[in-house]
Design a protein around this motif. Structure first.
Motif, PDB file in Angstrom:
ATOM      1  N   ALA A 121      38.508  54.598  31.571  1.00 54.65           N
ATOM      2  CA  ALA A 121      39.876  54.071  31.669  1.00 54.65           C
ATOM      3  C   ALA A 121      39.908  52.600  31.288  1.00 54.65           C
ATOM      4  O   ALA A 121      40.804  52.143  30.559  1.00 54.65           O
ATOM      5  N   ALA A 122      38.916  51.845  31.770  1.00 53.42           N
ATOM      6  CA  ALA A 122      38.858  50.409  31.475  1.00 53.42           C
ATOM      7  C   ALA A 122      38.598  50.150  29.995  1.00 53.42           C
ATOM      8  O   ALA A 122      39.151  49.204  29.414  1.00 53.42           O
ATOM      9  N   LEU A 123      37.773  50.974  29.381  1.00 54.34           N
ATOM     10  CA  LEU A 123      37.489  50.808  27.947  1.00 54.34           C
ATOM     11  C   LEU A 123      38.707  51.172  27.099  1.00 54.34           C
ATOM     12  O   LEU A 123      38.967  50.551  26.070  1.00 54.34           O
ATOM     13  N   ALA A 124      39.451  52.183  27.533  1.00 51.91           N
ATOM     14  CA  ALA A 124      40.621  52.627  26.773  1.00 51.91           C
ATOM     15  C   ALA A 124      41.806  51.682  26.929  1.00 51.91           C
ATOM     16  O   ALA A 124      42.580  51.473  25.982  1.00 51.91           O
ATOM     17  N   ALA A 125      41.957  51.090  28.118  1.00 47.84           N
ATOM     18  CA  ALA A 125      43.131  50.238  28.382  1.00 47.84           C
ATOM     19  C   ALA A 125      42.716  49.085  29.287  1.00 47.84           C
ATOM     20  O   ALA A 125      43.063  49.057  30.471  1.00 47.84           O
ATOM     21  N   PRO A 126      41.954  48.122  28.771  1.00 44.05           N
ATOM     22  CA  PRO A 126      41.431  47.038  29.615  1.00 44.05           C
ATOM     23  C   PRO A 126      42.511  46.214  30.302  1.00 44.05           C
ATOM     24  O   PRO A 126      42.271  45.671  31.384  1.00 44.05           O
ATOM     25  N   ASP A 127      43.681  46.158  29.724  1.00 46.27           N
ATOM     26  CA  ASP A 127      44.770  45.386  30.342  1.00 46.27           C
ATOM     27  C   ASP A 127      45.354  46.088  31.561  1.00 46.27           C
ATOM     28  O   ASP A 127      46.099  45.471  32.332  1.00 46.27           O
ATOM     29  N   ARG A 128      44.990  47.372  31.771  1.00 45.60           N
ATOM     30  CA  ARG A 128      45.529  48.113  32.906  1.00 45.60           C
ATOM     31  C   ARG A 128      44.621  48.044  34.131  1.00 45.60           C
ATOM     32  O   ARG A 128      44.983  48.554  35.192  1.00 45.60           O
ATOM     33  N   ILE A 129      43.429  47.469  33.982  1.00 51.60           N
ATOM     34  CA  ILE A 129      42.454  47.451  35.070  1.00 51.60           C
ATOM     35  C   ILE A 129      42.151  46.009  35.449  1.00 51.60           C
ATOM     36  O   ILE A 129      41.646  45.234  34.649  1.00 51.60           O
ATOM     37  N   GLN A 130      42.447  45.645  36.704  1.00 50.28           N
ATOM     38  CA  GLN A 130      42.194  44.278  37.168  1.00 50.28           C
ATOM     39  C   GLN A 130      40.704  44.020  37.402  1.00 50.28           C
ATOM     40  O   GLN A 130      40.141  43.025  36.943  1.00 50.28           O
ATOM     41  N   ARG A 131      40.058  44.941  38.110  1.00 51.91           N
ATOM     42  CA  ARG A 131      38.631  44.867  38.410  1.00 51.91           C
ATOM     43  C   ARG A 131      38.082  46.286  38.412  1.00 51.91           C
ATOM     44  O   ARG A 131      38.798  47.236  38.720  1.00 51.91           O
ATOM     45  N   LEU A 132      36.783  46.390  38.103  1.00 48.48           N
ATOM     46  CA  LEU A 132      36.156  47.694  37.963  1.00 48.48           C
ATOM     47  C   LEU A 132      34.985  47.800  38.941  1.00 48.48           C
ATOM     48  O   LEU A 132      34.135  46.914  38.990  1.00 48.48           O
ATOM     49  N   ILE A 133      34.936  48.897  39.715  1.00 48.29           N
ATOM     50  CA  ILE A 133      33.877  49.112  40.695  1.00 48.29           C
ATOM     51  C   ILE A 133      33.114  50.383  40.324  1.00 48.29           C
ATOM     52  O   ILE A 133      33.671  51.484  40.368  1.00 48.29           O
ATOM     53  N   LEU A 134      31.854  50.222  39.938  1.00 46.27           N
ATOM     54  CA  LEU A 134      31.020  51.349  39.522  1.00 46.27           C
ATOM     55  C   LEU A 134      29.940  51.574  40.573  1.00 46.27           C
ATOM     56  O   LEU A 134      28.995  50.797  40.678  1.00 46.27           O
ATOM     57  N   MET A 135      30.098  52.630  41.346  1.00 48.63           N
ATOM     58  CA  MET A 135      29.144  52.935  42.421  1.00 48.63           C
ATOM     59  C   MET A 135      28.220  54.067  41.984  1.00 48.63           C
ATOM     60  O   MET A 135      28.696  55.144  41.618  1.00 48.63           O
ATOM     61  N   ASN A 136      26.908  53.808  41.996  1.00 50.31           N
ATOM     62  CA  ASN A 136      25.916  54.860  41.728  1.00 50.31           C
ATOM     63  C   ASN A 136      26.227  55.582  40.415  1.00 50.31           C
ATOM     64  O   ASN A 136      26.126  56.795  40.316  1.00 50.31           O
ATOM     65  N   CYS A 280      36.293  41.767  45.653  1.00 51.41           N
ATOM     66  CA  CYS A 280      37.735  41.684  45.377  1.00 51.41           C
ATOM     67  C   CYS A 280      38.328  40.353  45.819  1.00 51.41           C
ATOM     68  O   CYS A 280      39.372  39.932  45.316  1.00 51.41           O
ATOM     69  N   GLN A 281      37.673  39.682  46.751  1.00 54.09           N
ATOM     70  CA  GLN A 281      38.158  38.380  47.204  1.00 54.09           C
ATOM     71  C   GLN A 281      37.676  37.237  46.313  1.00 54.09           C
ATOM     72  O   GLN A 281      38.252  36.150  46.336  1.00 54.09           O
ATOM     73  N   SER A 282      36.616  37.474  45.540  1.00 53.03           N
ATOM     74  CA  SER A 282      36.044  36.398  44.731  1.00 53.03           C
ATOM     75  C   SER A 282      36.975  36.025  43.590  1.00 53.03           C
ATOM     76  O   SER A 282      37.727  36.850  43.069  1.00 53.03           O
ATOM     77  N   ARG A 283      36.914  34.775  43.202  1.00 50.89           N
ATOM     78  CA  ARG A 283      37.683  34.330  42.044  1.00 50.89           C
ATOM     79  C   ARG A 283      36.976  34.798  40.780  1.00 50.89           C
ATOM     80  O   ARG A 283      35.765  34.955  40.751  1.00 50.89           O
ATOM     81  N   ASN A 284      37.757  35.015  39.716  1.00 50.55           N
ATOM     82  CA  ASN A 284      37.169  35.506  38.466  1.00 50.55           C
ATOM     83  C   ASN A 284      36.043  34.616  37.976  1.00 50.55           C
ATOM     84  O   ASN A 284      35.026  35.084  37.474  1.00 50.55           O
ATOM     85  N   GLU A 285      36.204  33.307  38.146  1.00 50.54           N
ATOM     86  CA  GLU A 285      35.184  32.394  37.631  1.00 50.54           C
ATOM     87  C   GLU A 285      33.907  32.428  38.462  1.00 50.54           C
ATOM     88  O   GLU A 285      32.864  31.928  38.027  1.00 50.54           O
ATOM     89  N   ASP A 286      33.995  33.035  39.677  1.00 51.12           N
ATOM     90  CA  ASP A 286      32.803  33.125  40.519  1.00 51.12           C
ATOM     91  C   ASP A 286      32.036  34.424  40.300  1.00 51.12           C
ATOM     92  O   ASP A 286      30.986  34.641  40.872  1.00 51.12           O
ATOM     93  N   VAL A 287      32.597  35.301  39.464  1.00 55.20           N
ATOM     94  CA  VAL A 287      31.964  36.579  39.195  1.00 55.20           C
ATOM     95  C   VAL A 287      31.095  36.443  37.955  1.00 55.20           C
ATOM     96  O   VAL A 287      31.518  35.917  36.944  1.00 55.20           O
TER      97      VAL A 287
END
Length: 294
Positions: A121-136, A280-287
């Motif tokens: 989903a993020a690759l197809a529409a990156p503007d639609r995803i604020q942050r991405l969480i990939l578990m396992n 989710c609480q971190s600022r973008n520049e801290d990631v």
């Protein structure tokens, strides 16, 4: 007809839990709504599981987030199809759910198969995803030659409802020894889903995930949003080193190893919840390519 489901309310969840079938390119998918927070997190479970793998996580974070959990095709209360499908269709299905709920750019993630779907989903529409969480999430699954482990699971998918297949194959691969015994409530839900599922449709979905994917690791370089990669330190199917390398491919990737095998939200829900909240609480520049200690 919808799959017969044995539903058991096994633990107090949020005081808000609603489920509905949402039209998508993969047919109607069941979406469970939980939590009362202002920020929305959309999650997709692993193969052989449904929304119940997130019971503990959503209970811990119910005041912080509003959750939408999508049962994959032929899993949980989603009817599924006899046809196999590419992983890109799972990403498109997530985008259909975002459209249905009128979400502009939520946090999106998933476990294993769910991580693959979220990444698509993020690759197809990156503007639609604020942050991405990939578990396992399998980073190298798919391609020309699936691993022996992957081929075994794909071959055995038709007998997924068999207790022997579950006990000797899926459970041992997914969970550390005694993890399910420590969580009998979830163990019941796990068996209930496999018992209730349409085996042919379930097998088609599992084969799609294992045999029709495209390796994710190199494509993470195309994602500019913050990406959290959570990996089990004892996951023999998807080694920790590969997960860490994948995080380095993502321009704003964060790698977080946690104790256990393949389903961190069940084995270590509090630790997983803490990582997600912190991310989710971190600022973008801290990631960045940050190592979060297990």
């Amino acid at each position: 007809a919808l799959i017969t489901w044995r539903f058991e309310m096994t633990a107090p969840l949020s005081d808000i839990e609603k489920g509905k079938l949402v039209p998508t390119p993969l047919g109607k998918l069941h979406v469970v709504e939980r939590g009362r927070g202002n920020e929305t997190v959309v999650l997709w479970p692993s193969i052989f599981t449904d929304h119940h793998i997130y019971d503990a996580l959503t209970e811990i974070l119910k005041d912080r987030f509003h959750f939408l959990i999508i049962d994959g095709p032929a899993h949980g209360r989603s009817p599924g199809t006899l046809k196999e499908f590419p992983m890109r269709a799972c990403g498109d299905a997530i985008l259909s759910v975002l459209d249905h709920y009128k979400l502009e750019a939520p946090i999106v993630g998933g476990t294993s198969w769910g991580g693959l779907a979220a990444a698509e989903a993020a690759l197809a529409a990156p503007d639609r995803i604020q942050r991405l969480i990939l578990m396992n999430t399998p980073m190298e699954i798919g391609g020309v030659r699936p691993s022996i482990n992957a081929r075994f699971i794909a071959f055995g998918a038709r007998w997924a409802g068999s207790r022997l297949f579950f006990q000797e194959g899926v459970a041992k691969s997914f969970f550390s020894p005694n993890a399910l015994e420590r969580n009998p409530t979830y163990q019941k839900d796990f068996h209930a889903m496999l018992d209730a599922a349409d085996q042919r449709r379930l097998a088609a979905a599992i084969r799609s995930v294992i045999l029709r994917g495209t390796p994710l690791k190199p494509r993470l370089a195309d994602l500019s949003m913050p990406v959290l990669i959570i990996a089990g330190t004892e996951d023999e199917m998807y080694p920790l080193k590969v997960q860490q390398e994948a995080a380095l491919h993502a321009p704003n990737g964060t790698f977080a190893p946690v104790p256990g095998k393949h389903i961190s939200v069940v084995e270590t829900p509090q630790r997983t919840a803490d990582l997600i909240e912190r991310f989710c609480q971190s600022r973008n520049e801290d990631v960045g390519a940050t190592m979060l200690e297990a």
